[in-house]
Design a protein around this motif. Structure first.
Motif, PDB file in Angstrom:
ATOM      1  N   SER A 137      11.883  -3.568   7.617  1.00  0.00           N
ATOM      2  CA  SER A 137      11.634  -2.016   8.137  1.00  0.00           C
ATOM      3  C   SER A 137      10.667  -2.010   7.955  1.00  0.00           C
ATOM      4  N   TYR A 138       9.138  -0.395   8.314  1.00  0.00           N
ATOM      5  CA  TYR A 138       8.259  -0.597   8.164  1.00  0.00           C
ATOM      6  C   TYR A 138       8.435   0.862   7.175  1.00  0.00           C
ATOM      7  N   PHE A 139       8.605   1.219   6.250  1.00  0.00           N
ATOM      8  CA  PHE A 139       9.769   2.162   5.103  1.00  0.00           C
ATOM      9  C   PHE A 139       9.692   0.896   4.358  1.00  0.00           C
ATOM     10  N   SER A 140      10.022   0.022   4.088  1.00  0.00           N
ATOM     11  CA  SER A 140       9.998  -1.389   3.423  1.00  0.00           C
ATOM     12  C   SER A 140       8.313  -1.294   2.799  1.00  0.00           C
ATOM     13  N   LEU A 141       7.439  -1.889   3.878  1.00  0.00           N
ATOM     14  CA  LEU A 141       6.581  -2.225   3.413  1.00  0.00           C
ATOM     15  C   LEU A 141       5.808  -1.284   3.110  1.00  0.00           C
ATOM     16  N   ILE A 142       5.458  -0.106   3.749  1.00  0.00           N
ATOM     17  CA  ILE A 142       4.586   0.641   3.386  1.00  0.00           C
ATOM     18  C   ILE A 142       4.751   1.286   2.074  1.00  0.00           C
ATOM     19  N   THR A 143       6.535   1.347   1.333  1.00  0.00           N
ATOM     20  CA  THR A 143       6.609   1.756   0.269  1.00  0.00           C
ATOM     21  C   THR A 143       5.854   0.323  -1.242  1.00  0.00           C
ATOM     22  N   LEU A 144       6.261  -0.825  -0.525  1.00  0.00           N
ATOM     23  CA  LEU A 144       6.221  -1.748  -1.401  1.00  0.00           C
ATOM     24  C   LEU A 144       4.885  -1.811  -1.783  1.00  0.00           C
ATOM     25  N   TYR A 145       3.636  -2.080  -0.272  1.00  0.00           N
ATOM     26  CA  TYR A 145       2.454  -1.951  -0.800  1.00  0.00           C
ATOM     27  C   TYR A 145       2.091  -0.670  -2.083  1.00  0.00           C
ATOM     28  N   LEU A 146       3.093   0.407  -2.008  1.00  0.00           N
ATOM     29  CA  LEU A 146       2.109   1.375  -2.330  1.00  0.00           C
ATOM     30  C   LEU A 146       2.400   0.819  -3.903  1.00  0.00           C
ATOM     31  N   VAL A 147       2.959   0.162  -4.346  1.00  0.00           N
ATOM     32  CA  VAL A 147       3.517  -0.705  -5.979  1.00  0.00           C
ATOM     33  C   VAL A 147       2.363  -0.764  -6.065  1.00  0.00           C
ATOM     34  N   PHE A 148       1.367  -1.848  -5.279  1.00  0.00           N
ATOM     35  CA  PHE A 148       0.302  -2.582  -5.363  1.00  0.00           C
ATOM     36  C   PHE A 148      -1.053  -1.294  -4.850  1.00  0.00           C
ATOM     37  N   ASN A 149      -1.246  -0.410  -5.150  1.00  0.00           N
ATOM     38  CA  ASN A 149      -2.012   0.108  -4.064  1.00  0.00           C
ATOM     39  C   ASN A 149      -2.182   1.067  -4.560  1.00  0.00           C
ATOM     40  N   LEU A 150      -0.551   2.401  -5.607  1.00  0.00           N
ATOM     41  CA  LEU A 150      -0.946   3.382  -5.977  1.00  0.00           C
ATOM     42  C   LEU A 150      -1.643   3.453  -7.511  1.00  0.00           C
ATOM     43  N   PRO A 151      -1.723   2.588  -8.292  1.00  0.00           N
ATOM     44  CA  PRO A 151      -1.829   2.177  -9.987  1.00  0.00           C
ATOM     45  C   PRO A 151      -3.764   1.967  -9.496  1.00  0.00           C
ATOM     46  N   LEU A 152      -4.517   1.552  -8.731  1.00  0.00           N
ATOM     47  CA  LEU A 152      -5.498   1.439  -8.000  1.00  0.00           C
ATOM     48  C   LEU A 152      -6.179   2.513  -7.933  1.00  0.00           C
ATOM     49  N   ALA A 153      -5.597   3.302  -6.590  1.00  0.00           N
ATOM     50  CA  ALA A 153      -6.369   4.793  -6.159  1.00  0.00           C
ATOM     51  C   ALA A 153      -6.055   5.578  -7.380  1.00  0.00           C
ATOM     52  N   THR A 154      -4.790   5.576  -8.347  1.00  0.00           N
ATOM     53  CA  THR A 154      -4.953   7.060  -9.700  1.00  0.00           C
ATOM     54  C   THR A 154      -6.397   6.624 -10.248  1.00  0.00           C
ATOM     55  N   TRP A 155      -6.539   5.302 -10.539  1.00  0.00           N
ATOM     56  CA  TRP A 155      -7.489   4.817 -11.517  1.00  0.00           C
ATOM     57  C   TRP A 155      -8.210   5.294 -10.932  1.00  0.00           C
ATOM     58  N   LEU A 156      -8.945   4.345 -10.324  1.00  0.00           N
ATOM     59  CA  LEU A 156     -10.249   4.967  -9.350  1.00  0.00           C
ATOM     60  C   LEU A 156     -10.207   6.662  -9.378  1.00  0.00           C
ATOM     61  N   MET A 157      -9.958   7.547  -8.722  1.00  0.00           N
ATOM     62  CA  MET A 157      -9.533   8.498  -8.611  1.00  0.00           C
ATOM     63  C   MET A 157     -10.135   9.663  -9.923  1.00  0.00           C
ATOM     64  N   MET A 158      -9.678   8.994 -11.115  1.00  0.00           N
ATOM     65  CA  MET A 158      -9.186   9.654 -12.775  1.00  0.00           C
ATOM     66  C   MET A 158     -10.978   9.020 -12.626  1.00  0.00           C
ATOM     67  N   VAL A 159     -11.075   8.579 -12.705  1.00  0.00           N
ATOM     68  CA  VAL A 159     -12.818   7.700 -12.821  1.00  0.00           C
ATOM     69  C   VAL A 159     -13.587   8.857 -11.848  1.00  0.00           C
ATOM     70  N   PHE A 160     -13.641   8.855 -10.607  1.00  0.00           N
ATOM     71  CA  PHE A 160     -14.064  10.252 -10.363  1.00  0.00           C
ATOM     72  C   PHE A 160     -14.448  11.576 -10.350  1.00  0.00           C
ATOM     73  N   PHE A 161     -12.904  12.076 -10.443  1.00  0.00           N
ATOM     74  CA  PHE A 161     -12.605  13.206 -10.640  1.00  0.00           C
ATOM     75  C   PHE A 161     -13.475  13.602 -12.756  1.00  0.00           C
TER      76      PHE A 161
END
Lengths: 377, 365, 279
Positions: free
Chosen positions: C141-165
């Motif tokens: 399903s779309y749901f499974s892929l979208i949420t699954l990719y969050l597992v990989f993208n969200l830590p990176l996005a969080t970390w990078l945004m923290m550095v920018f902030f």
């Protein structure tokens, strides 16, 4: 109406920065806090603005307790040492920012921003971004942003210390002439004593934990209550010598090695039982004169002696002479037109009535509660 | 011991087509302390970088004694430089920082230690040798940075804004120390700054630069009393010189400079002659605030003005005054209690009235 | 150093750059020409470096299979949704970490979040399958892929945004409070514009991961949802891989990220160097 009151406020980070500091700044007063860097002047401003939470004490605006009011509701305007202009906004948008926050009408915003920029002589910059204007212009923009808000309290943190001497002098005059700043209470922070003396209706000299002395410019400069204040105000720094009070026949004298200075009569009366007390004496460089270029036409009491020149530098409007005499190093102000070469012998005179006496242990001025001689004698 | 000669030097940055230094001629004597002074963008930093060898020279030559150094590297020129930012290595101790230039040259350890101790003693930082730069105050770090430059025994010693971000008290102290160091070493030193006070205090001669050109190269007294143009008169001195536009009138065969109907200036004979010779109808008057005093004296002229602001500064006051619509300043003793609206009588010596050609802004000398 | 040595070093450096350029561009070039060749020419023993017979029909050929277009649309849906979610959650979390959690604790939490990105994804592929299988939406399903990719993208996005902030000067926010803006207004009017270039970079990184991911997509999905990397292997005829179609399809699939990059590049390059406070 706008009056600022601090009631024994406390703030500590690793160590106490503000220790039960109390202060009342009435409406219309321009109060300047001066002190060495890192002593907590900015922390004090940030506490008043609400950017730091207090560990104790109260802050009142107009008698109203604002200690727990967040900064955006407190009604204080502050300029930052770094200007803190929004880099993505134009000068106009930067200045208009407090009005936008208050949901002011667009035409009203335009009118008030124009008034302020005219006052500060920057109307031609309105469309520029902060990175396209000079330091002095940035400072004026930052000032405009605070002025436009019509706040209850102005807080100015080292607003001009990063600018060149000439622009500093210009902006000092600006602060003198801005009536807006005299309508409410203003607290201005600087490390530059001349700026403080020039601008402050009253001045607070800040030391560890709080204000060491509060008074008018002339009071803190001519009658410092402690060695700390005397050393912080004035350039070149005041000469300080260690010595002892001694009886010489009936008179009290300050004795330090071969140097012997008569103590003024008022002070001698007060300290007549203190013979043998260890003291420090403060001699401002401009009250030590080279006899060859100074005429004692008012017949002031002086102590004269011979000294050897170590170094002479002619600055713009005065010269500085470093001399050695009687085993001590002294700084003396001279005329910039006359050159003294190292090794040369000069005759110097100290105006003894101008000397300040401090307790050797706690550094308190021994003569502060005396009516000192008026400066113009 | 080296004299530095700069002959017809130009610096053109091709990118942006900026002519940063134009036809510069400077003759720095052996052992002289020279300051390059000017506002930002005046070309002083480019000049400095060309002397050091960090920047190519577009045209002209730079000589150290008789050697043309245009194509030599900084090392071959034997120039040492101290920076505004100290540029100390944070991971090395103070002793190691000081020894670094010697280590690079392969000087044996024993000799290095001896040199480090000698320099440390001279700069009074012996007790800091085992600490790291992070533990030192700004003034101490600056001393270490000076020491590292000194230890190489350079031919020419270059100081780039080294005092500009020390606070006032420390700056004052360091001014004297630098001067003492120069006196004891007798090395050729070039000091770059935008602060006229530092330049005047330290240097034997000051090269004032503006708009990529050298304006005047002279000692303090010359710059103060005989500035070549309005820029120099304005830049040197604090508070800066008062400039007033005036009409040239002749009253009883004497030339009088009329600023407005209530304010006349009376220049000395020499300047009267010069104004006459040039046939000027208008001049710009320059009077230093220090030379408008409250004290009368023989040969002094006077004027009256209304006090706008009496600025108390501790050791002195600056009076901001006006006469008609003309505003100017005077430096008076701190005892002066005049307040806004008071009329004051100010005195000046005629030979302190400078006159500038209003077109060229050149000083009549 | 004399100028002859200088020049030599310069030439050596330039030739090195030239070789490196060829090395990086050649695969792209070969992909491009292969996409224009007929199958016979691809299979010939001596490879040709320019198609002897041009076959632009390869490009229309790939869309003969309706699955091709659908796979691209599926990829777009998954990538866009995932990027927007990563950016939204990562920005909020990054701000919180940068401003509200100070010192040692903040560092540790941030590091711990980032460490999610450090273990090999293969290690969790089977558990993930069962996990998503247990949800009402299933694995495919779309749901499974979208949420699954969050597992990989969200830590990176969080970390990078923290550095920018963290790099965005706090004083600007404080100035805004004193202007009378509430913390929420300040966040949108002052803070976000400051980190906008950073957000664009983060969006690009998240997009590229979600767009190109193959391993999980292949295992979890394939029927209802089929992203383009999963669709590529279907270009076969019998036992033969139709390389020209594979390459033509890859060329088409490269377009969205390339266009996006060209469009967003100027925001990324501008970076955080707005000369923020002093000058």
């Amino acid at each position: 109406m706008a009056e600022l009151e601090l009631q024994s406020i406390c703030k500590a980070f690793q160590h106490p920065v503000l220790d039960r500091l109390s202060l009342k700044v009435p409406q219309g007063e321009f109060f300047v806090i001066v002190g060495p860097s890192g002593i907590g002047k900015t922390t004090l401003l940030r506490c008043i603005a609400g950017l730091e939470n207090l560990d104790g004490g109260k802050i009142l605006f107009d008698g109203q307790d604002v200690t727990n009011v967040p900064p955006y509701q407190r009604g204080a305007a502050m300029t930052f040492e770094s200007y803190a202009l929004y880099p993505h906004k134009t000068v106009f948008e930067n200045i208009a920012s407090p009005l936008v926050a208050a949901k002011t009408e667009v035409t009203e915003i335009r009118r008030r921003v124009q008034d302020v920029t005219k006052l500060l002589q920057i109307p031609h910059l309105l469309e520029r971004k902060p990175h396209e204007i000079s330091g002095g212009q940035k400072q004026r923009t930052a000032l405009g942003r605070t002025l436009v808000a019509k706040p209850k309290v102005y807080l100015l943190d080292e607003p001009i210390s990063h600018l060149d001497a000439k622009i500093r002098a210009e902006l000092r005059i600006q602060f003198h002439t801005l009536k807006e700043l005299r309508e409410v209470a203003t607290v201005y922070v600087t490390h530059d004593y001349a700026e403080a003396l020039s601008l402050g209706d009253r001045i607070g000299v800040m030391g560890d934990g709080g204000l060491v002395q509060i008074g008018t410019g002339r009071e803190v400069f001519d009658q410092p209550n402690s060695l700390f204040v005397a050393q912080h105000l004035g350039q070149p720094t005041i000469n300080v010598l260690d010595g002892q009070l001694q009886k010489d026949n009936e008179d009290l004298v300050f004795k330090s090695d071969e140097m012997q200075l008569p103590v003024s009569r008022e002070l001698a009366n007060k300290l007549k039982n203190d013979s043998g007390r260890e003291v420090k004496i403060g001699l401002r460089p401009q009250f030590i004169h080279c006899l060859s270029e100074w005429e004692n036409d008012k017949d002031l009491p002086v102590f004269s002696f011979q000294a050897e020149v170590e170094l002479n530098e002619a600055l713009g409007s005065y010269g500085v002479l470093l001399v050695k005499a009687m085993g001590k190093s002294l700084t003396v102000i001279t005329s910039p037109e006359i050159h003294y070469s190292p090794g040369q012998k000069v005759e110097l005179s100290i105006e003894t009535n101008r000397s300040l006496y401090f307790d050797a242990q706690n550094g308190m001025n021994l003569g502060t509660d005396l009516t000192r001689m008026e400066a113009d004698g | 011991m080296t004299a530095v000669k700069i002959k017809n030097v130009n610096k053109i940055y091709e990118r942006g087509n900026v002519h940063a230094v134009q036809n510069l001629n400077l003759d720095i004597k052996d052992g002289e302390f020279v300051a390059l002074l000017g506002p930002s963008g005046c070309g002083k930093t480019s000049t400095l970088r060309m002397i050091v060898g960090l920047e190519t020279i577009s045209s002209g030559i730079i000589q150290f004694d008789d050697v043309i150094v245009n194509d030599l590297t900084p090392e071959q020129r034997n120039v040492a430089m101290a920076f505004e930012s100290y540029a100390l290595y944070p991971n090395l101790s103070i002793a190691e920082n000081l020894a670094f230039p010697l280590e690079v040259r392969g000087i044996p350890l024993e000799e290095r230690t001896m040199e480090v101790n000698r320099i440390a003693e001279m700069l009074q930082i012996s007790e800091l040798l085992n600490q790291r730069p992070g533990q030192l105050s700004g003034g101490q770090q600056q001393r270490v940075s000076l020491g590292r430059a000194l230890i190489r025994e350079p031919a020419v010693f270059i100081l780039d804004e080294v005092l500009s971000h020390l606070d006032a008290h420390l700056k004052f102290q360091m001014l004297f120390e630098l001067k003492k160091i120069h006196n004891s070493l007798g090395k050729t030193m070039v000091y770059v700054t935008h602060d006229q006070m530092e330049a005047l205090a330290l240097a034997d001669r000051v090269a004032v630069m503006a708009n990529a050109k050298l304006q005047q190269f002279a000692n303090r007294n010359e710059l103060y009393h005989r500035p070549v143009n309005r820029f120099v008169a304005d830049f040197i001195g604090e508070p800066s010189t008062n400039f007033l536009k005036a009409r040239v009138c002749t009253i009883e065969q004497k030339i009088v400079l009329e600023v407005n109907e209530n304010l006349n200036f009376y220049p000395d004979l020499r300047r009267q002659e010069l104004i006459n010779e040039k046939g000027l109808e208008e001049v710009i008057i320059g009077v230093r605030p220090q030379y408008l005093t409250l004290q009368d004296g023989t040969g002094k002229e006077s004027l009256t003005a209304e006090v706008l602001i009496n600025e108390y500064l501790g050791e002195r006051n600056i009076l901001e005054v006006k006469n008609g619509s003309d505003r100017f300043r005077a430096v008076v003793p701190p005892e002066c209690r005049a307040i806004q609206g008071d009329m004051v009588k100010l005195f000046y010596e005629p030979n302190h009235v400078l006159a500038f050609d209003p077109q060229t802004e050149v000083c009549l000398l | 150093m004399d100028s002859a040595t200088n020049r030599l070093i310069r030439y050596l450096f330039l030739s090195f750059l030239a070789i490196w350029l060829v090395f990086t561009i050649f695969p792209l070039y070969f992909q491009f020409i292969t996409s224009l060749k007929p199958v016979a020419e691809i299979n010939s023993m001596v490879p040709t470096f320019w198609p002897e017979t041009m076959r632009p029909e390869n490009y229309s050929g790939i869309f003969a299979d309706p699955g091709s277009l659908k796979s691209l649309i599926d990829s777009l849906i998954v990538s866009i949704a995932n990027t927007l979610l990563s950016l939204f959650l990562g920005t909020l979390a990054g701000y919180a970490l940068a401003r509200f959690i100070r010192g040692f604790a903040g560092e540790n939490i941030a590091m711990w979040i980032l460490s999610n990105r450090m273990f090999p994804p293969v290690a969790v592929i089977i558990p993930m399958f069962f996990l998503f299988d247990a949800t009402p939406w299933g694995t495919d399903s779309y749901f499974s892929l979208i949420t699954l990719y969050l597992v990989f993208n969200l830590p990176l996005a969080t970390w990078l945004m923290m550095v920018f902030f963290r790099d965005a000067p706090r004083e600007l926010e404080e100035a805004a409070y004193l202007d009378g803006f509430t913390p929420l207004q300040t966040f949108f009017k002052v803070t976000l514009p400051l980190v906008f270039p950073g957000m664009v970079s983060v969006a690009m990184l998240c997009w590229i991961f979600a767009w190109n991911e193959y391993l999980f997509a292949n295992l979890m999905t394939g029927t209802t949802v089929k992203t383009f990397p999963v669709h590529i292997p279907s270009f076969t005829s019998g036992s033969q891989t139709l390389w020209n179609l594979v390459m033509a399809f890859s060329m088409v699939a490269m377009l969205p990220p390339v266009l996006l990059f060209i469009f967003l590049r100027r925001y990324m390059v501008r970076g955080l160097s707005l000369g923020v406070v002093k000058g």
